[in-house]
Design an enzyme around this catalytic site. Structure first.
Site, PDB file in Angstrom:
ATOM      1  N   HIS A  60      15.550  65.875  46.519  1.00 56.77           N
ATOM      2  CA  HIS A  60      15.883  64.602  45.968  1.00 56.77           C
ATOM      3  C   HIS A  60      17.131  64.062  45.936  1.00 56.77           C
ATOM      4  CE1 HIS A  60      16.711  66.267  42.118  1.00 56.77           C
ATOM      5  NE2 HIS A  60      17.423  65.293  41.820  1.00 56.77           N
TER       6      HIS A  60
HETATM    7  C1  UD1 Z   1      18.540  61.049  38.650  1.00 54.74           C
HETATM    8  C2  UD1 Z   1      19.888  61.505  38.335  1.00 54.74           C
HETATM    9  C3  UD1 Z   1      19.938  63.107  39.234  1.00 54.74           C
HETATM   10  C4  UD1 Z   1      18.735  63.948  38.773  1.00 54.74           C
HETATM   11  C5  UD1 Z   1      17.559  63.254  39.018  1.00 54.74           C
HETATM   12  C6  UD1 Z   1      16.429  64.037  38.433  1.00 54.74           C
HETATM   13  C7  UD1 Z   1      21.639  59.769  38.277  1.00 54.74           C
HETATM   14  C8  UD1 Z   1      22.663  59.141  39.084  1.00 54.74           C
HETATM   15  N1  UD1 Z   1      20.865  60.720  38.924  1.00 54.74           N
HETATM   16  O1  UD1 Z   1      18.506  60.769  40.082  1.00 54.74           O
HETATM   17  O2  UD1 Z   1      21.139  63.561  38.520  1.00 54.74           O
HETATM   18  O3  UD1 Z   1      18.943  65.103  39.351  1.00 54.74           O
HETATM   19  O4  UD1 Z   1      17.479  61.789  38.242  1.00 54.74           O
HETATM   20  O5  UD1 Z   1      15.187  63.334  38.626  1.00 54.74           O
HETATM   21  O6  UD1 Z   1      21.412  59.551  37.103  1.00 54.74           O
HETATM   22  N2  UD1 Z   1      12.042  56.635  40.496  1.00 54.74           N
HETATM   23  C9  UD1 Z   1      10.417  56.236  40.405  1.00 54.74           C
HETATM   24  N3  UD1 Z   1      10.014  56.536  39.129  1.00 54.74           N
HETATM   25  C10 UD1 Z   1      10.775  57.051  37.913  1.00 54.74           C
HETATM   26  C11 UD1 Z   1      12.157  56.936  38.218  1.00 54.74           C
HETATM   27  C12 UD1 Z   1      12.992  56.698  39.382  1.00 54.74           C
HETATM   28  O7  UD1 Z   1       9.615  55.780  41.101  1.00 54.74           O
HETATM   29  O8  UD1 Z   1      10.081  57.526  36.942  1.00 54.74           O
HETATM   30  C13 UD1 Z   1      12.436  55.936  41.733  1.00 54.74           C
HETATM   31  C14 UD1 Z   1      12.984  54.858  41.710  1.00 54.74           C
HETATM   32  O9  UD1 Z   1      12.829  54.133  43.203  1.00 54.74           O
HETATM   33  C15 UD1 Z   1      14.560  54.771  41.861  1.00 54.74           C
HETATM   34  C16 UD1 Z   1      14.537  56.166  42.482  1.00 54.74           C
HETATM   35  O10 UD1 Z   1      13.509  56.810  42.086  1.00 54.74           O
HETATM   36  O11 UD1 Z   1      15.208  53.632  42.433  1.00 54.74           O
HETATM   37  C17 UD1 Z   1      15.623  57.068  41.912  1.00 54.74           C
HETATM   38  O12 UD1 Z   1      15.785  57.060  40.628  1.00 54.74           O
HETATM   39  P1  UD1 Z   1      17.064  57.404  39.706  1.00 54.74           P
HETATM   40  O13 UD1 Z   1      16.994  57.476  38.229  1.00 54.74           O
HETATM   41  O14 UD1 Z   1      18.123  55.907  40.247  1.00 54.74           O
HETATM   42  O15 UD1 Z   1      17.886  58.338  40.413  1.00 54.74           O
HETATM   43  P2  UD1 Z   1      17.350  60.022  40.785  1.00 54.74           P
HETATM   44  O16 UD1 Z   1      17.495  59.967  42.097  1.00 54.74           O
HETATM   45  O17 UD1 Z   1      15.903  60.152  40.018  1.00 54.74           O
END
Ligand code: UD1
Length: 386
Positions: A218
């Protein structure tokens, strides 16, 4: 806490606080924890399920922040968390890991002169294109108490000029959850559901042609970049001819696969469909216990996650990390981890080494023993008593 990798770090700390609060010797120094969920992750499979799996209590406050660009997400957490700080007036804020919520809560706290304890301090990839590296560096420089998992982390902090009195090597708090949950994970129905268990039982390397590799992917550098994603996918397609690959898919990766038109490369796996001998099977993100169960019996793990490198090390399961560097070098130097980058040939070669019985087992690093949260609490407890 805010994102998936935070929950398993917070659960043991809360239990250690509870233990401190019921210890007759600390009768006059009760702590009153306030659990705040920023809501950085919000899907059932990314958040809620972990509360059940880890016996976490309901958060006292839920900020409901959600997704957004870095500045937006970090800023929103700061604005909302500051209100909680003003209302609750805590003596200390504890943050874990390296996600945007970790950084945001640290900044909001120190601006109000509230000291911060950072659990999992000192990890460095030395790659500032990783958002987590920025979060780690800033959180550490601003924290009063730095709780580290390994000697390399201590060295990194000292090199950055952090006073030794602030650094406490306590071990790996994630491993506390892993050790506390292993028995429960053994009862998970996931192997049966996926057709992987023989008579309901399965152990690593003993499934014959029903063994499997477990994949998580991811990181933005791997899945947001099409060229990189294709190089990794090419390797996975070759490996999956030898061993089926199970891929619980992070929402970010799912979105990117659709953007790049690669959905057809992954077969959906819904019960009663069973794992066959070849293929990359996509699953919804899994809860803590199902995922732990799959890790425990996997022939090997392929990942770009930070925490999974550590969990594989704690379980002695060979792990191939799809990154060229790691902020957790102890998992390579002592543990079962091998860095393979996104190099197609190298990923295939290392997977084939494992399949030919030459997988790395490693040793469990010092203090990764399930007692890290207790060590943290005994240090913080002493401060509270003073
Ligand atoms: C975040 C952390 C990363 C960790 C990862 C674990 C930061 C910078 N990154 O990355 O260190 O390894 O979490 O999962 O904090 N989304 C959903 N549902 C959710 C959450 C996210 O659909 O419950 C989607 C959204 O489109 C969002 C994307 O995933 O824009 C990314 O989520 P985000 O929290 O920004 O970063 P992660 O890639 O999850």
């Amino acid at each position: 806490m805010g994102a998936r990798p935070n929950f398993m770090k917070i659960a043991p700390i809360l239990r250690a606080i509870e233990k401190f609060n019921t210890d007759p010797q600390t009768e006059h120094h009760r702590l009153d924890p306030c659990l705040v969920h920023t809501g950085q992750h919000y899907d059932f499979e990314m958040s809620r399920i972990f509360f059940k799996d880890l016996d976490l209590p309901e958060p006292d406050v839920h900020l409901g922040i959600g997704s957004g660009m870095h500045g937006e997400q970090t800023g929103r957490v700061m604005i909302e968390f500051e209100k909680v700080l003003v209302a609750e007036k805590p003596d200390l804020v504890i943050v874990v890991g390296d996600v945007n919520s970790t950084l945001a809560c640290t900044l909001a706290s120190v601006k109000l002169n509230i000291p911060v304890a950072h659990v999992e301090a000192g990890l460095r990839s030395f790659d500032r294109t990783m958002p987590e590296e920025i979060n780690r560096v800033v959180t550490d420089v601003l924290s009063t108490y730095l709780f580290t998992p390994s000697p390399d982390a201590d060295e990194n902090l000292k090199r950055e000029g952090i006073q030794e009195e602030r650094i406490f090597r306590v071990g790996n708090v994630m491993v506390d959850s892993l050790i506390a949950s292993k028995q429960k994970a053994l009862k998970s129905s996931i192997l049966n559901n996926l057709g992987l268990a023989e008579n309901g039982h399965a152990s690593a390397h003993s499934l014959g042609n029903r063994s499997y590799a477990l994949l998580t992917l991811h990181r933005p550098s791997n899945v947001d970049d099409q060229e990189s994603f294709l190089k990794i996918l090419k390797a996975l397609q070759v490996i999956s001819k030898e061993v089926p690959i199970l891929f619980p898919m992070h929402p970010r990766s799912k979105k990117q696969l659709e953007t790049f038109g690669l959905r057809h490369c992954f077969q959906p796996l819904y019960p009663p469909l069973k794992v066959g001998n070849a293929g990359i099977y996509s699953l919804a993100p899994l809860g803590y216990l199902h995922f732990l169960r799959l890790m425990m019996s996997a022939t090997f793990v392929v990942t770009d996650s930070g925490g999974i490198q550590e969990e594989a090390t704690a379980l002695g399961v060979p792990c191939l990390t799809i990154r060229s560097i790691t902020e957790r070098p102890i998992t390579v130097n002592e543990g079962s981890n091998t860095l393979v980058g996104n190099n197609t040939e190298r990923i295939i070669e290392e997977a084939s080494n494992i399949l030919n019985g030459r997988g790395k087992k490693g040793v469990i690093p010092d203090l990764w023993d399930g007692k890290t949260a207790e060590r943290i609490m005994s240090i913080l407890g002493e401060m509270a008593i003073k």
